[in-house]
Design a protein around this motif. Structure first.
Motif, PDB file in Angstrom:
ATOM      1  N   GLN A  99       5.309   5.545   2.359  1.00 40.31           N
ATOM      2  CA  GLN A  99       3.972   5.495   2.966  1.00 40.31           C
ATOM      3  C   GLN A  99       3.677   6.825   3.639  1.00 40.31           C
ATOM      4  N   THR A 111      -4.118   6.053   5.377  1.00 44.89           N
ATOM      5  CA  THR A 111      -2.782   5.716   4.908  1.00 44.89           C
ATOM      6  C   THR A 111      -2.775   5.544   3.407  1.00 44.89           C
ATOM      7  N   THR A 112      -1.698   6.007   2.784  1.00 41.77           N
ATOM      8  CA  THR A 112      -1.491   5.737   1.362  1.00 41.77           C
ATOM      9  C   THR A 112      -0.091   5.172   1.213  1.00 41.77           C
ATOM     10  N   PHE A 113       0.018   4.088   0.466  1.00 43.43           N
ATOM     11  CA  PHE A 113       1.318   3.481   0.255  1.00 43.43           C
ATOM     12  C   PHE A 113       1.619   3.481  -1.227  1.00 43.43           C
ATOM     13  N   GLU A 115       4.329   2.121  -4.060  1.00 44.14           N
ATOM     14  CA  GLU A 115       5.446   1.187  -4.226  1.00 44.14           C
ATOM     15  C   GLU A 115       6.632   1.871  -4.878  1.00 44.14           C
TER      16      GLU A 115
ATOM     17  N   GLY B 210       4.510  -4.977  -7.601  1.00 45.02           N
ATOM     18  CA  GLY B 210       5.381  -5.321  -6.500  1.00 45.02           C
ATOM     19  C   GLY B 210       4.701  -6.220  -5.492  1.00 45.02           C
ATOM     20  N   LEU B 211       3.797  -5.616  -4.684  1.00 47.41           N
ATOM     21  CA  LEU B 211       3.179  -6.393  -3.614  1.00 47.41           C
ATOM     22  C   LEU B 211       2.047  -7.262  -4.124  1.00 47.41           C
ATOM     23  N   VAL B 562      -1.818  -1.817   0.717  1.00 54.93           N
ATOM     24  CA  VAL B 562      -1.290  -2.303   1.993  1.00 54.93           C
ATOM     25  C   VAL B 562      -0.764  -1.116   2.782  1.00 54.93           C
ATOM     26  N   LYS B 563      -0.542  -1.358   4.084  1.00 52.32           N
ATOM     27  CA  LYS B 563       0.148  -0.347   4.877  1.00 52.32           C
ATOM     28  C   LYS B 563       1.113  -1.065   5.813  1.00 52.32           C
ATOM     29  N   PHE B 564       2.161  -0.377   6.139  1.00 52.76           N
ATOM     30  CA  PHE B 564       3.233  -0.980   6.932  1.00 52.76           C
ATOM     31  C   PHE B 564       3.356  -0.279   8.269  1.00 52.76           C
ATOM     32  N   ASN B 582      -4.959  -2.322   3.662  1.00 54.00           N
ATOM     33  CA  ASN B 582      -5.607  -1.020   3.657  1.00 54.00           C
ATOM     34  C   ASN B 582      -6.946  -1.181   2.955  1.00 54.00           C
TER      35      ASN B 582
END
Lengths: 188, 630
Positions: A99, A111-113, A115, B210-211, B562-564, B582
């Motif tokens: 992330q 934010t960029t995530f 996987e 995945g998510l 998403v963000k964590f 997100n």
């Protein structure tokens, strides 16, 4: 576990790198960019207002002065909200993903995530940037159709632009986690 | 939950099963393990060494102790917890409920482990009791989540019984806790939407996204969330509905009323479209006029939109639902803006003022054109024109202007009434009013269009003549059969006449070119004004306002990913993360949900436009039909 070290970016400004090791498989790197300097802000404001005053003496219209004030204010707000990045963070979690967060001076965060299934590797690349040759850290993404091809290169720490010594620290930590991830993953 | 009643009634289910209640081990009757139904011992495969991810809903963090129910994804070693089953429960009923939910939602449900909230259960013996439950509901790995009293850190254990070196000693895995907001994940849609394969288990999707699996699992398990811990059913569950559901009376009423209203409006709209499609409208010249006016095009576009919105079929996919909602909001905004415009026009006699100003403006434009032509007939910009041709063209155009002014003066007593009736059409929408404005501009500048056509045709003829005579001058000819230039031998008469004509045309070129240039510029000016109006109409037509409003007010509905966030961490404790949604950036919202436009965009590139202008070909900026023809 948390520690902080000072590095410098490609222009010579001071950068602070904070490393947090939450667990063997979760690490976070925070780079703090140099703040907005009062000197440059004053210089820009004075230039704009002097120009506006010059135009005012030429045309005797007070709208020019109000326009100059509002332009300065809006310009500063826009700069703080859309352009000036205060801190860049890289959070890498084994078997979940990577992330990247950029926090702007006005508090906005983007934010960029990515996987873990899409990440092929994390490498340090060389690039020619204006008259310099710089190093940058980037994430290579897998092509969904062909797993051996690379579909995209995502650069990290784009506005902080740290030098090679800082990048090597981050690179080593990321490679430890990626190695563990590759050893335990199911896909080839 | 602290009550223990010995010899508990088995609720008429027979002696084979017993009600399971918590308590000291000696008070609990021997649980008779019932044969597990097929599929309960799923998840025996796992990835060794991979960290186990437990997705836990934040609403269950304060729930009483019980069993964890959800889905196990072996490829990613992740357990998605959907609800907590409270004591007392009967194992057979729990398994029945899970089988029902699995059949309805096609998502593999299982009991994943136990949840212990120590703050509400002071007895230490609960731990042994909970481990005993692992034998009734066999699941690999067996999760044990426990929330300590007086500490915000949790303890998590994942026990594997089958695969280990010593069969009696269960091996443990590292667990990572990921909290998620169940309601938001249930309601959100991921962009780009992943294709879900409709298999029996639903597990084939796990290897791809995945998510997206988590989102898919929660979205499909709505059946599980129907019953609650406060309901009288056999199994008491805790999930996001336990916190209380907010609903709006207006929304519910609208949902009930939408059925008959849609039916009524759909009938009305089908009547209107049948009336507009009848044979009467196909008599010439009506279809000709209809294709030229942009108002008819806009009305038809709106009719299509309304038919789609009020159709009695339910939307098949979320994208279709968004499209319908966007169209409805766009139509409503259009009508609201149109009514505002109408009220502004009809207040303080603005229509009268407009009508009074219209004829003098048309007169003024005609006068300016006359001045322009007088200027062209003299020595414009110091250039020397061919006097005879100049006079002919100038007088021809001046006569046209005179005719046009006479027509305008003929119409002037009726203009106010026409404008008033036309202004009423603004109640159909702002876009219709703007299209009518564009058509009125086209009508009023009709003479400029005529001049442009005359000038262009003349110029075009001259250019073709010149090019052909130029070829003759060089001794070549255009071969129509072969579509190329070939050499040709002309005899002397042909060459002589050809050269003469060529010279005449060359010397007349500046005059024609100047008239063509002036009228083309005027025409381009009118086209630009019309183009701006069409751009505005297009904007109102295609902007997805409902999606933008949703992104502003409920950003979790449109998710880009998403963000964590890493929550407070202590060494030796399992890692805790908070998964948030997100939201999609505004530019991508507009790009994804933009409505299809009328299709009236210019089809030329700049290069082809310049080429057409140079050769004198007529330009039709909108559609193939273009505006009114001469």
């Amino acid at each position: 576990m948390e520690d902080e070290r000072t590095f410098s970016d490609i222009c010579g400004g001071r950068l602070a790198l904070q490393r947090r090791y939450y667990s063997p498989f979760c690490r976070e790197f925070c780079l703090n960019c140099p703040r907005l300097s009062l000197r440059s802000l004053t210089a820009v404001t004075c230039t704009v207002w002097l120009a506006a005053y010059g135009l005012f003496t030429l045309w005797e219209n007070s709208m020019i002065l109000s326009a100059a004030i509002s332009i300065t204010l809006l310009g500063l707000l826009g700069y703080l909200h859309f352009v000036k990045i205060d801190q860049e963070t890289l959070l890498i979690i084994d078997s979940l993903g990577i992330q990247m967060t950029s926090s702007y001076a006005s508090g906005k965060e983007s934010t960029t995530f990515i996987e873990m299934g899409k990440v092929k590797d994390v490498v340090i690349n060389e690039a020619i940037y204006m008259q310099k040759v710089i190093y940058y850290l980037c994430i290579l993404l897998k092509d969904p159709v062909e797993p051996h091809m690379i579909s995209q290169v995502v650069p990290v720490f784009q506005s902080a632009k740290p030098r090679l010594d800082c990048l090597i620290e981050v690179y080593r930590s990321c490679q430890e986690i990626l190695a563990h991830q590759k050893a335990t993953s199911t896909s080839p | 939950m602290g009550l223990v009643s010995r010899g508990a009634a088995a609720a008429g289910l027979g002696a084979a099963s017993a009600v399971v209640r918590p308590g000291p081990p000696d008070a609990v009757p021997n649980p008779v393990p019932s044969p597990p139904p097929g599929g309960a011992a799923r998840g025996s495969s796992r990835v060794p060494g991979m960290v186990l991810k437990a997705f836990f809903p934040t609403c269950c963090a304060s729930a009483d102790s019980g069993l964890l129910v959800g889905r196990w994804v072996p490829e990613q070693s992740s357990a998605v917890v959907l609800a907590v089953v409270h004591f007392p429960f009967i194992p057979i009923q729990v398994k029945e409920l899970l089988a029902q939910v699995q059949q309805a939602s096609r998502v593999g449900m299982a009991v994943l482990g136990t949840w212990c909230h120590r703050q509400q259960e002071p007895e230490e013996s609960l731990g042994h009791f909970l481990e005993g439950l692992g034998t009734i509901f066999s699941h690999e790995p067996w999760l044990q989540l426990c929330r300590e009293r007086g500490s915000k850190f949790w303890s998590c254990k994942a026990i594997h019984r089958q695969v280990s070196a010593a069969p009696d000693v269960p091996s443990e895995d590292q667990v990572m806790l990921i909290f998620y907001d169940q309601r938001k994940v249930l309601l959100s849609q991921l962009h780009p939407p992943t294709v879900v394969s409709d298999h029996q288990d639903g597990d084939t999707m796990a290897s791809t996204g995945g998510l997206a699996v988590v989102f898919d699992t929660v979205a499909r398990s709505e059946v599980l969330f129907c019953s609650d811990q406060y309901d009288e059913g056999p199994v008491r569950l805790s999930h996001w509905q336990s916190e209380g559901v907010e609903a709006s009376v207006l929304v519910e009423l609208a949902k009930r009323a939408s059925g008959p209203v849609c039916l009524l409006l759909a009938c009305l709209l089908s009547l209107i479209s049948a009336a507009s499609g009848c044979r009467l409208w196909k008599l010439w010249p009506l279809p000709f006029i209809r294709s030229k006016l942009s108002t008819c095009e806009q009305l038809r576009h709106r009719l299509d939109h309304l038919t789609l919105v009020f159709s009695t079929q339910k939307a098949q996919s979320p994208a279709q639902l968004m499209r319908k909602a966007n169209m409805l909001v766009s139509v409503l905004l259009d009508v609201a803006l149109g009514l505002m415009l109408l009220s502004w026009l009809h207040s303080s006699n603005r229509i009268g003022q407009l009508a009074d100003a219209l004829v003098p403006v048309a007169d003024h434009v005609a006068e300016e054109l006359q001045h322009l032509l007088q200027w062209l007939m003299g020595a414009p910009a110091g250039l020397k024109m061919n006097r005879a041709l100049d006079q002919v063209l100038g007088r021809f155009f001046l006569y046209h202007i005179h005719l046009w002014i006479s027509y305008i003066h003929l119409m002037s007593p009726f203009i106010e009434r026409i404008l008033w009736h036309v202004g009423l059409s603004a109640c159909l929408g702002l876009t219709v009013a703007l299209s009518i404005l564009s058509d009125i501009i086209a009508l009023l500048t009709f003479h400029i269009y005529c001049f442009y056509v005359y000038g262009a045709r003349l110029y075009c003829l001259k250019i073709y003549g010149l090019s052909s005579l130029w070829r003759l001058f060089r001794g070549k000819k255009w071969n129509v059969l072969r579509q190329r230039v070939d050499s040709c031998s002309y005899n002397l008469d042909q060459l002589f006449i050809g050269t003469l004509l060529f010279t005449i045309l060359v010397f007349l070129l500046p005059t024609t070119a100047l008239y063509y240039l002036v009228f083309t510029l005027l025409r381009l000016l009118v086209v630009t004004v019309q183009g701006l109006i069409h751009l505005l109409v297009d904007l109102v037509n295609t902007l997805p306002l409902y999606s933008l409003g949703l992104r502003l007010c409920r950003p979790y509905r449109l998710a880009a990913g998403v963000k964590f966030r890493v929550l407070e961490h202590e060494v030796g404790r399992p890692l805790r993360l908070l998964m948030q949604i997100n939201p999609l950036p505004y530019s991508r919202v507009v790009h994804t949900y933009r409505l299809p436009s009328c299709g009236c965009h210019p089809k030329h590139s700049w290069g082809s436009l310049c080429r057409k202008l140079f050769f004198g070909e007529l330009i039709y900026p909108w559609r193939q039909g273009g505006d009114k023809q001469d």
